[in-house]
Motif scaffolding. Structure first.
Motif, PDB file in Angstrom:
ATOM      1  N   UNK A 233     -60.865 -26.053  38.767  1.00  0.00           N
ATOM      2  CA  UNK A 233     -60.776 -26.099  40.216  1.00  0.00           C
ATOM      3  C   UNK A 233     -59.770 -25.117  40.778  1.00  0.00           C
ATOM      4  N   UNK A 234     -58.567 -25.081  40.204  1.00  0.00           N
ATOM      5  CA  UNK A 234     -57.560 -24.153  40.703  1.00  0.00           C
ATOM      6  C   UNK A 234     -57.926 -22.721  40.330  1.00  0.00           C
TER       7      UNK A 234
ATOM      8  N   UNK B  65     -54.524 -33.142  35.030  1.00  0.00           N
ATOM      9  CA  UNK B  65     -54.697 -32.655  33.664  1.00  0.00           C
ATOM     10  C   UNK B  65     -53.387 -32.223  33.047  1.00  0.00           C
ATOM     11  N   UNK B  66     -52.560 -31.540  33.810  1.00  0.00           N
ATOM     12  CA  UNK B  66     -51.223 -31.166  33.328  1.00  0.00           C
ATOM     13  C   UNK B  66     -50.403 -32.421  33.065  1.00  0.00           C
ATOM     14  N   UNK B  67     -50.479 -33.387  33.981  1.00  0.00           N
ATOM     15  CA  UNK B  67     -49.695 -34.615  33.825  1.00  0.00           C
ATOM     16  C   UNK B  67     -50.051 -35.348  32.536  1.00  0.00           C
ATOM     17  N   UNK B  68     -51.325 -35.469  32.248  1.00  0.00           N
ATOM     18  CA  UNK B  68     -51.727 -36.179  31.027  1.00  0.00           C
ATOM     19  C   UNK B  68     -51.111 -35.543  29.785  1.00  0.00           C
ATOM     20  N   UNK B  69     -51.030 -34.256  29.774  1.00  0.00           N
ATOM     21  CA  UNK B  69     -50.492 -33.561  28.601  1.00  0.00           C
ATOM     22  C   UNK B  69     -48.969 -33.668  28.530  1.00  0.00           C
ATOM     23  N   UNK B  70     -48.296 -33.467  29.649  1.00  0.00           N
ATOM     24  CA  UNK B  70     -46.838 -33.500  29.634  1.00  0.00           C
ATOM     25  C   UNK B  70     -46.292 -34.907  29.432  1.00  0.00           C
ATOM     26  N   UNK B  71     -46.953 -35.898  29.984  1.00  0.00           N
ATOM     27  CA  UNK B  71     -46.461 -37.259  29.835  1.00  0.00           C
ATOM     28  C   UNK B  71     -46.493 -37.722  28.379  1.00  0.00           C
ATOM     29  N   UNK B  72     -47.390 -37.155  27.591  1.00  0.00           N
ATOM     30  CA  UNK B  72     -47.424 -37.462  26.159  1.00  0.00           C
ATOM     31  C   UNK B  72     -46.304 -36.749  25.403  1.00  0.00           C
ATOM     32  N   UNK B  73     -45.838 -35.629  25.963  1.00  0.00           N
ATOM     33  CA  UNK B  73     -44.883 -34.788  25.245  1.00  0.00           C
ATOM     34  C   UNK B  73     -43.426 -35.111  25.563  1.00  0.00           C
ATOM     35  N   UNK B  74     -43.117 -35.434  26.804  1.00  0.00           N
ATOM     36  CA  UNK B  74     -41.731 -35.634  27.217  1.00  0.00           C
ATOM     37  C   UNK B  74     -41.198 -36.943  26.629  1.00  0.00           C
ATOM     38  N   UNK B  75     -40.083 -36.896  25.903  1.00  0.00           N
ATOM     39  CA  UNK B  75     -39.641 -38.093  25.175  1.00  0.00           C
ATOM     40  C   UNK B  75     -38.919 -39.132  26.021  1.00  0.00           C
ATOM     41  N   UNK B  76     -38.367 -38.736  27.156  1.00  0.00           N
ATOM     42  CA  UNK B  76     -37.542 -39.659  27.949  1.00  0.00           C
ATOM     43  C   UNK B  76     -38.029 -39.654  29.391  1.00  0.00           C
TER      44      UNK B  76
ATOM     45  N   UNK C  11     -45.722 -33.133  40.014  1.00  0.00           N
ATOM     46  CA  UNK C  11     -46.921 -32.387  39.636  1.00  0.00           C
ATOM     47  C   UNK C  11     -46.668 -30.915  39.331  1.00  0.00           C
ATOM     48  N   UNK C  12     -45.918 -30.631  38.253  1.00  0.00           N
ATOM     49  CA  UNK C  12     -45.744 -29.232  37.846  1.00  0.00           C
ATOM     50  C   UNK C  12     -47.088 -28.593  37.517  1.00  0.00           C
ATOM     51  N   UNK C  13     -47.266 -27.366  37.961  1.00  0.00           N
ATOM     52  CA  UNK C  13     -48.568 -26.700  37.824  1.00  0.00           C
ATOM     53  C   UNK C  13     -48.593 -25.790  36.595  1.00  0.00           C
ATOM     54  N   UNK C  14     -48.257 -26.339  35.461  1.00  0.00           N
ATOM     55  CA  UNK C  14     -48.249 -25.576  34.213  1.00  0.00           C
ATOM     56  C   UNK C  14     -49.644 -25.571  33.596  1.00  0.00           C
ATOM     57  N   UNK C  15     -50.520 -24.811  34.220  1.00  0.00           N
ATOM     58  CA  UNK C  15     -51.915 -24.779  33.773  1.00  0.00           C
ATOM     59  C   UNK C  15     -52.061 -24.171  32.389  1.00  0.00           C
ATOM     60  N   UNK C  16     -51.051 -23.459  31.932  1.00  0.00           N
ATOM     61  CA  UNK C  16     -51.083 -22.896  30.581  1.00  0.00           C
ATOM     62  C   UNK C  16     -51.237 -23.999  29.535  1.00  0.00           C
TER      63      UNK C  16
ATOM     64  N   UNK D   2     -44.538 -28.789  42.249  1.00  0.00           N
ATOM     65  CA  UNK D   2     -45.630 -27.838  42.020  1.00  0.00           C
ATOM     66  C   UNK D   2     -45.125 -26.623  41.236  1.00  0.00           C
ATOM     67  N   UNK D   3     -45.231 -25.422  41.808  1.00  0.00           N
ATOM     68  CA  UNK D   3     -44.706 -24.219  41.152  1.00  0.00           C
ATOM     69  C   UNK D   3     -43.209 -24.380  40.877  1.00  0.00           C
ATOM     70  N   UNK D   4     -42.492 -24.953  41.840  1.00  0.00           N
ATOM     71  CA  UNK D   4     -41.068 -25.191  41.634  1.00  0.00           C
ATOM     72  C   UNK D   4     -40.790 -26.156  40.498  1.00  0.00           C
ATOM     73  N   UNK D   5     -41.685 -27.124  40.277  1.00  0.00           N
ATOM     74  CA  UNK D   5     -41.529 -28.033  39.146  1.00  0.00           C
ATOM     75  C   UNK D   5     -41.781 -27.308  37.827  1.00  0.00           C
TER      76      UNK D   5
END
Length: 266
Positions: free
Chosen positions: A132-133, A222-233, A113-118, A89-92
């Motif tokens: 929601x958050x 929503x954060x996961x969908x965005x980060x999973x596209x970005x992280x290469x490995x 589940x990192x909470x990088x809502x930015x 979460x916040x720690x992620x």
């Protein structure tokens, strides 16, 4: 670098793994993981600002994820280079910020589940996946303004764990959670305004395990969908029966997946 010194706990020996806890929690949330892995890894888990036995944020200014990274730098130095990094979460979110700042120091990264809502906000204003958050934080802040930190905690916990979760929380846990949730505006500011563009996460080359709960919230997914596209490995494991607080509610299921990944990667 921060002049504050965090509290942290340690266990075991071997390659170092640093574990970062979620909001409204403390380093003790990783106790079962530390026990599970202590025969093979040197486990270190700090309390972040205003949590557990670490100092509170010593300023009237808003806090950033970089401030949290600076706080835990003594722990990272003690771990040596390179180290594994686990966050929830916040720690992620703090873990990701750490990896962006120190890409050669982080050997492997586990994020639940990192909470990088930015990252959601950068794509466009509300309405969006973070509604929601955003609404839960607003409701908690209103309760705090009215002097009711327990109602603020209910708003926060029921959002992340489902309606009625606060009512079933053990009474001996409610005070600590309510004391922590007074920081909800600070957490939200750090997470909604983190300036790191998603392209920076695309530069991370270390192996990443991204864990999600199948019963979690739209904002987390929503954060996961965005980060999973970005992280290469990155590899992703969806734990179908769990929610956002899976590392706390179902540690054995989560820790088993973390252990398997670390054995391959660290």
């Amino acid at each position: 670098m921060s002049a504050a010194i965090p509290y942290w706990r340690e266990a075991g020996s071997g390659p170092a793994i640093v574990c970062l806890h979620s909001n409204a929690s403390v380093s003790g949330q990783w106790r079962t993981l530390m026990t599970r892995l202590a025969d093979r890894y040197w486990m270190l888990a700090p309390d972040l600002y205003g949590s557990g036995r670490s100092p509170d944020w010593p300023s009237d200014s808003t806090i950033t994820l970089q401030d949290e990274v600076d706080l835990i730098e003594p722990v990272l130095r003690r771990a040596g280079d390179p180290f594994g990094l686990v966050g929830h979460s916040y720690g992620a979110a703090v873990a990701l910020r750490t990896a962006v700042q120190h890409p050669t120091r982080v050997r492997a990264l586990v994020i639940y589940e990192p909470t990088l809502f930015s990252l959601i906000e950068m794509e466009g204003p509300a309405p969006n996946d973070a509604d929601g958050i955003r609404n839960a934080v607003a409701a908690a802040a209103t309760a705090l303004d009215g002097g009711d930190r327990f109602e603020a905690a209910r708003c926060f916990i029921d959002y992340w764990m489902g309606p009625g979760s606060w009512a079933t929380t053990a009474e001996n846990r409610k005070v600590a959670i309510a004391d922590s949730v007074v920081n909800v505006r600070r957490w939200a500011h750090a997470l909604f305004t983190e300036p790191t563009p998603i392209s920076e996460f695309g530069r991370l080359q270390m192996p990443v395990l991204y864990l999600t709960g199948g019963r979690s919230t739209q904002s987390a997914h929503g954060v996961a969908r965005r980060l999973l596209k970005a992280l290469p490995n990155v590899s992703c494991v969806n734990l179908a029966g769990l929610g956002h607080m899976g590392p706390i509610t179902d540690p054995d299921a989560v820790n088993r997946v973390i252990e398997n990944f670390l054995l391959r990667s660290v």
